[in-house]
Design a protein around this motif. Sequence first.
Motif, PDB file in Angstrom:
ATOM      1  N   UNK A   1       0.739  -1.139   0.132  1.00 46.56           N
ATOM      2  CA  UNK A   1       0.001   0.114   0.054  1.00 46.56           C
ATOM      3  C   UNK A   1       0.891   1.324  -0.146  1.00 46.56           C
ATOM      4  N   UNK A   2       1.800   1.147   0.815  1.00 49.27           N
ATOM      5  CA  UNK A   2       2.970   2.209   1.006  1.00 49.27           C
ATOM      6  C   UNK A   2       3.800   2.689  -0.488  1.00 49.27           C
ATOM      7  N   UNK A   3       4.234   1.751  -1.000  1.00 47.98           N
ATOM      8  CA  UNK A   3       4.867   1.655  -2.295  1.00 47.98           C
ATOM      9  C   UNK A   3       4.252   1.899  -3.420  1.00 47.98           C
ATOM     10  N   UNK A   4       3.008   1.402  -3.564  1.00 49.30           N
ATOM     11  CA  UNK A   4       2.219   1.571  -4.743  1.00 49.30           C
ATOM     12  C   UNK A   4       1.715   0.134  -4.985  1.00 49.30           C
ATOM     13  N   UNK A   5       0.414   0.070  -4.959  1.00 44.67           N
ATOM     14  CA  UNK A   5      -0.427  -1.235  -4.971  1.00 44.67           C
ATOM     15  C   UNK A   5      -0.084  -1.712  -6.666  1.00 44.67           C
ATOM     16  N   UNK A   6       0.581  -2.751  -6.651  1.00 43.41           N
ATOM     17  CA  UNK A   6       0.996  -3.507  -7.853  1.00 43.41           C
ATOM     18  C   UNK A   6      -0.034  -4.730  -8.215  1.00 43.41           C
ATOM     19  N   UNK A   7      -0.970  -4.897  -7.609  1.00 43.19           N
ATOM     20  CA  UNK A   7      -1.887  -6.210  -7.639  1.00 43.19           C
ATOM     21  C   UNK A   7      -3.204  -5.659  -8.453  1.00 43.19           C
ATOM     22  N   UNK A   8      -3.489  -4.485  -8.814  1.00 41.09           N
ATOM     23  CA  UNK A   8      -4.849  -4.285  -9.432  1.00 41.09           C
ATOM     24  C   UNK A   8      -5.799  -4.798  -8.804  1.00 41.09           C
ATOM     25  N   UNK A   9      -6.836  -5.301  -9.572  1.00 42.81           N
ATOM     26  CA  UNK A   9      -8.116  -5.746  -8.961  1.00 42.81           C
ATOM     27  C   UNK A   9      -8.052  -7.229  -8.720  1.00 42.81           C
ATOM     28  N   UNK A  10      -6.994  -7.976  -8.898  1.00 43.81           N
ATOM     29  CA  UNK A  10      -6.793  -9.163  -8.664  1.00 43.81           C
ATOM     30  C   UNK A  10      -7.199  -9.520  -7.014  1.00 43.81           C
ATOM     31  N   UNK A  11      -8.030 -10.499  -6.549  1.00 45.91           N
ATOM     32  CA  UNK A  11      -8.255 -10.968  -5.262  1.00 45.91           C
ATOM     33  C   UNK A  11      -6.878 -10.916  -4.707  1.00 45.91           C
ATOM     34  N   UNK A  12      -6.679 -10.316  -3.269  1.00 48.29           N
ATOM     35  CA  UNK A  12      -5.630 -10.784  -2.485  1.00 48.29           C
ATOM     36  C   UNK A  12      -6.089 -11.020  -1.001  1.00 48.29           C
ATOM     37  N   UNK A  13      -5.555 -11.987  -0.387  1.00 53.51           N
ATOM     38  CA  UNK A  13      -5.808 -12.388   0.807  1.00 53.51           C
ATOM     39  C   UNK A  13      -4.712 -12.094   1.967  1.00 53.51           C
ATOM     40  N   UNK A  14      -4.927 -11.276   2.875  1.00 59.49           N
ATOM     41  CA  UNK A  14      -3.896 -10.731   3.821  1.00 59.49           C
ATOM     42  C   UNK A  14      -3.910 -11.636   5.031  1.00 59.49           C
ATOM     43  N   UNK A  15      -3.034 -12.409   5.276  1.00 64.13           N
ATOM     44  CA  UNK A  15      -3.157 -13.122   6.646  1.00 64.13           C
ATOM     45  C   UNK A  15      -2.689 -12.254   7.874  1.00 64.13           C
ATOM     46  N   UNK A  16      -3.632 -12.128   8.717  1.00 62.14           N
ATOM     47  CA  UNK A  16      -3.324 -11.249   9.953  1.00 62.14           C
ATOM     48  C   UNK A  16      -4.242 -11.590  11.162  1.00 62.14           C
TER      49      UNK A  16
END
Length: 179
Positions: A64-79
């Motif tokens: 998020x800080x550096x610039x989102x490179x994943x477009x609209x592809x689904x992303x799952x964040x483990x936290x």
Amino acid sequence: MSKVTIHMVSSLDGFIANEEGTIDWMRSTDSYEEGVALTEDYINEFLKSIDCYVMGSKTYEHAVELGWAYGDTPVVVLTNRDLKAFKESVEFYSGDPRNLASQLRSKFQNIWMVGGSETTKDFLKHKLVDEIVVTFMPILLGGGKLFFDYIGSEIKLHLKDTTAFNDGMVELTYQVLKV
């Protein structure tokens, strides 16, 4: 059949972040004339092949800080932390990685884990990974956060492919052998 691939950019000595925790060293100024050119078309074609990304929370915050490179592809964040979704395509998961892998495999063909040594370790420990792709940067950091830090067991690999890029990066693709 679906595939879970771990991908990481690493220094040649195996670090994913320097001693200060930064990754600003990940831009290569080297050149290798015989390497594959990383053109916008090459990158876009490759990114189209990925159906879903999985990452740890620190990787998410860096992205998020550096610039989102994943477009609209689904992303799952483990936290286990209460984080806010940067985009609608981002969801958070806290729980057993085996359940997550099963859910993702039922929905997606090409699943890429793109960050976090803890996330990587959990998935490897539970034998949920089919492939590992490591892109080595032409730099030795001498210290920092290790990519593979004490996995706890031996994992046999089979080299599937190598690619040298024109900016000096070298990518190795390994199949994880299910022994």
